[in-house]
Design an enzyme around this catalytic site. Sequence first.
Site, PDB file in Angstrom:
ATOM      1  N   GLU A  71     -17.553   0.693  -1.399  1.00 40.76           N
ATOM      2  CA  GLU A  71     -17.794  -0.334  -0.420  1.00 40.76           C
ATOM      3  C   GLU A  71     -16.540  -0.520   0.397  1.00 40.76           C
ATOM      4  O   GLU A  71     -15.444  -0.793  -0.113  1.00 40.76           O
ATOM      5  CB  GLU A  71     -17.888  -1.735  -1.138  1.00 40.76           C
ATOM      6  CG  GLU A  71     -18.409  -2.577   0.137  1.00 40.76           C
ATOM      7  CD  GLU A  71     -18.483  -4.293  -0.112  1.00 40.76           C
ATOM      8  OE1 GLU A  71     -18.553  -5.024   0.652  1.00 40.76           O
ATOM      9  OE2 GLU A  71     -18.267  -4.568  -1.227  1.00 40.76           O
ATOM     10  N   ASP A 117      -2.620  -9.340  -6.642  1.00 44.32           N
ATOM     11  CA  ASP A 117      -1.988 -10.178  -5.507  1.00 44.32           C
ATOM     12  C   ASP A 117      -0.780 -11.259  -5.988  1.00 44.32           C
ATOM     13  O   ASP A 117      -1.060 -12.015  -6.703  1.00 44.32           O
ATOM     14  CB  ASP A 117      -3.214 -11.015  -4.982  1.00 44.32           C
ATOM     15  CG  ASP A 117      -2.982 -11.609  -3.679  1.00 44.32           C
ATOM     16  OD1 ASP A 117      -1.878 -11.083  -2.963  1.00 44.32           O
ATOM     17  OD2 ASP A 117      -3.539 -12.491  -2.968  1.00 44.32           O
ATOM     18  N   ASP A 169       1.577 -13.780  -3.997  1.00 44.80           N
ATOM     19  CA  ASP A 169       1.644 -14.612  -2.563  1.00 44.80           C
ATOM     20  C   ASP A 169       2.738 -15.464  -2.494  1.00 44.80           C
ATOM     21  O   ASP A 169       2.947 -16.162  -3.479  1.00 44.80           O
ATOM     22  CB  ASP A 169       0.291 -15.295  -2.333  1.00 44.80           C
ATOM     23  CG  ASP A 169       0.054 -15.671  -0.894  1.00 44.80           C
ATOM     24  OD1 ASP A 169       1.106 -16.158  -0.196  1.00 44.80           O
ATOM     25  OD2 ASP A 169      -0.851 -15.392  -0.311  1.00 44.80           O
TER      26      ASP A 169
END
Length: 408
Positions: free
Chosen positions: A44, A107, A109
């Site tokens: 995808e 991730d 951040d």
Amino acid sequence: MANIPSDTEINPDELKIYYDRLFPTSLMFRWLGYNDANCIKAREFSFTLKDDIYIRYTSFNTKEEFKHGLVSKLPYKIDIGAIYNAPVSMHNSVGKFLAVNKEFVIDIDMTDYNDIRTCCSEAKICDKCWILMTAAIEVIDDVLRCDFGFKHIMFVYSGRRGVHCWVSDKRARVMSNEIRDAVIDFMSLIRGGDNTEMHEKVSVTNPLHPSLSRAFEILEPHFVHYLEKQELLESNDDLVKFQHFLPPDARQSYVDKIAKKSPPSVAERWDHFKEITTKLKLGSPLLAFQVRTAFQRIVFYYMYPRLDVKVSKQINHLLKAPFCIHPKTGRVCVPIDVSHVREFNPFAVPTLASLHEELNHQMNEDEAKLKPWQRTSMRSYVEIFQQYVKFVEMDETKPKIVAKDESW
């Protein structure tokens, strides 16, 4: 290194040229398809177009089709999703459309470090706080390699305030949600919420777990540098605030031991803290242990990677692709060379506008022989990606060779 500038307007014409001439379409397709045509059909892609028009469950059969999709649709953001048990084009017609394979992703951040930053907040970054990202990359790379045995690890600057990590080993790609959850839980050290006492937010053992022992060796020098950059330990008076990392019953004894005269350097003041806490005489063995290990817990609290665990836990979670243009800054989301991570400058990466100028530069005879990306500031970053894809592909072919040898 200044703060990241305010929002930048993406120029659609420049974006079209970028996708047509500079974006590493073929490399991206090779990486995400793993030399398997069925694999790429079931992968995808998600596009976010101008004005936040969101397109999910997109797929491509060939690299030419992928490039045409980029150039014609001009996505402001490309997200990479999972490989499913059927072609993505059939997601509405298959009874059970299930995600079965995807890189393990992490991730980091900068907003998760807001409580310890004095220089910036929210989306802003500068060289005083980017040290936190550098430290996180070094620790995560070490944990993934030494504790889990992964080899194919790529860190990518998010284009604004953080870093994404992609692990492409086959073992990582086939991990279930439960295993992904366990791996990211192993890598999460800071616990508790706003109501948790500071001395309880980081738990350590004696001796330290080997993973944390290695992490501490990496992080303590970064921590001293961070104290200097953030001006958090300008005198011995600033040592008082570290009392909150000690159990309440030990705080006054600690404060009483702080010397009136400050050593000249931050490193020496930090050593003074360690000296006090290792020599305090306390009755309870547990209390003594909590005080003696306070210096480790402080380093871990400030410097250990703070991860957005939701991104890592689910195999079908989408993550922004490398080489996207960040829509707020115009910066390219470039791979980071971990062997030179301390030299990486997020403010020096190419931008959409700077690349457009470089392409319009008058070429000499030698430059005319190069591919467009090779005569721009994209070159070093594409070459990092090339090496990454090359080694991933080499590992993908090994099982086939072994199987052939075993059949003799």
